[in-house]
Write an enzyme that holds these catalytic residues in place. Sequence first.
Site, PDB file in Angstrom:
ATOM      1  N   ARG A  94      33.498  37.157  72.580  1.00  0.00           N
ATOM      2  CA  ARG A  94      32.592  37.597  71.515  1.00  0.00           C
ATOM      3  C   ARG A  94      31.758  36.412  71.020  1.00  0.00           C
ATOM      4  NH1 ARG A  94      30.130  41.729  70.295  1.00  0.00           N
ATOM      5  NH2 ARG A  94      32.029  42.799  70.942  1.00  0.00           N
ATOM      6  N   ASN A 352      40.854  38.892  66.704  1.00  0.00           N
ATOM      7  CA  ASN A 352      41.397  40.186  67.093  1.00  0.00           C
ATOM      8  C   ASN A 352      40.536  40.878  68.146  1.00  0.00           C
ATOM      9  OD1 ASN A 352      43.289  42.417  67.077  1.00  0.00           O
ATOM     10  ND2 ASN A 352      43.991  41.488  65.149  1.00  0.00           N
ATOM     11  N   HIS A 354      37.907  42.740  68.422  1.00  0.00           N
ATOM     12  CA  HIS A 354      36.447  42.534  68.501  1.00  0.00           C
ATOM     13  C   HIS A 354      36.117  41.133  69.014  1.00  0.00           C
ATOM     14  CE1 HIS A 354      32.225  42.260  67.010  1.00  0.00           C
ATOM     15  NE2 HIS A 354      32.229  43.480  67.511  1.00  0.00           N
ATOM     16  N   CYS A 355      36.920  40.153  68.620  1.00  0.00           N
ATOM     17  CA  CYS A 355      36.648  38.747  69.005  1.00  0.00           C
ATOM     18  C   CYS A 355      36.878  38.488  70.487  1.00  0.00           C
ATOM     19  CB  CYS A 355      37.538  37.800  68.231  1.00  0.00           C
ATOM     20  SG  CYS A 355      37.599  38.072  66.469  1.00  0.00           S
ATOM     21  N   ILE A 356      37.660  39.332  71.146  1.00  0.00           N
ATOM     22  CA  ILE A 356      37.985  39.061  72.562  1.00  0.00           C
ATOM     23  C   ILE A 356      37.197  39.976  73.505  1.00  0.00           C
ATOM     24  CG2 ILE A 356      40.279  38.147  72.005  1.00  0.00           C
ATOM     25  CD1 ILE A 356      41.444  40.846  73.080  1.00  0.00           C
TER      26      ILE A 356
END
Length: 365
Positions: A94, A352, A354-356
């Site tokens: 992300r 979390n 969304h970040c990955i």
Amino acid sequence: MAFLLEGTPKNDGYRMPGEFEKHAGTWMLWPERPDNWRLGAKPAQKAFVEVATAISRFEPLTMAVSQAQYNNARNLLPGNIRVVEMSNNDSWIRDCGPTFVTNGESLRAVDWDFNAWGGLLGGLYFPWDLDDLVAQKVADLERVDRYKAPLVLEGGSIHVDGEGTLMTTRECLLNENRNPDLTQEEIEAHLSDHLNLSKFIWLNRGIYNDETNGHVDNICCFIRPGVVALAWTDDKSDPQYEISQENYEILQATTDVKGRKLEVHKIYQPNPILITQEESEGVDAIQGTLPRQKGDRLAASYINFYFCNGGVVVPQFNDPHDKLALDQLQKLMPDRKVVGVYAREILLGGGNIHCITQQQPAVKN
Ligand code: KQY
């Protein structure tokens, strides 16, 4: 072929679509560094497999993985997931991946500067040179032409509605460890040039104790144009209370690019989640990286979910609020299937779902 372009996406008629618009697929990066992920990243790898598998039921998914981990990842991931080799420093695509823009006919990539959330001023690891090449490598693999943006920026620090509104936080974008020589207006100008925007909504702070310096993707997101979801608590003794209240007031008082007042939905947070001694002891201590200490509060949030075609993949923490979050999000998005994935191991790494993940938009909706 994939060319490095002169000019800007805005001048060329390209815009960043909302994440809720149709995707061609999703990109992820495989976790392995033992100074961020406990027990040599084995539990995190399991969680990444679960996230990837859930997303791949909705749309094509590519997992990029280092040479050292190729066999392991290929073996653990289902066959419908494409695995490609890509060197990296960690697994937050992300933030280090490309931001795709489209003109409705073709796709291009914006390649930001990446400094691992603050460089030598509180950044989360050193070096980050391999991560800084991820955007270019993804663009090359997809044969997508690329703009190099003169701005340190992580994808998780912005959300757009696809119509010209961007939402972010001052805590991150105006932090002296990102673009110390640029004013807020100059940062807006770069964002506008690269993502085709005309309206900026500035929240002040992100989730309490978020090591990204308050990424917006952990506290607030667009559900669709005109509708946002905000991380919330009613507990006045929680430091998160004041932060969420302040953001609520900002959101209530603003309008989007089309002059609409926003519909703001409060999504209740999990109870405070702290690192256990066992979890802390599983992370290798290496000079220069953030220690993971017993009792430290993690930046847990249900807002860190990911849209995919026809679905939404939402972090779950084994917390009494888990089901409420799923129900609230399902009600807000009745035409999507809301799926929960247990995500404590991802949270322990500092982010979390969304970040990955990074969406690659479909060229035509
Ligand atoms: O939340 C994110 N977008 C990334 C978190 C990075 C944490 C590195 N330890």
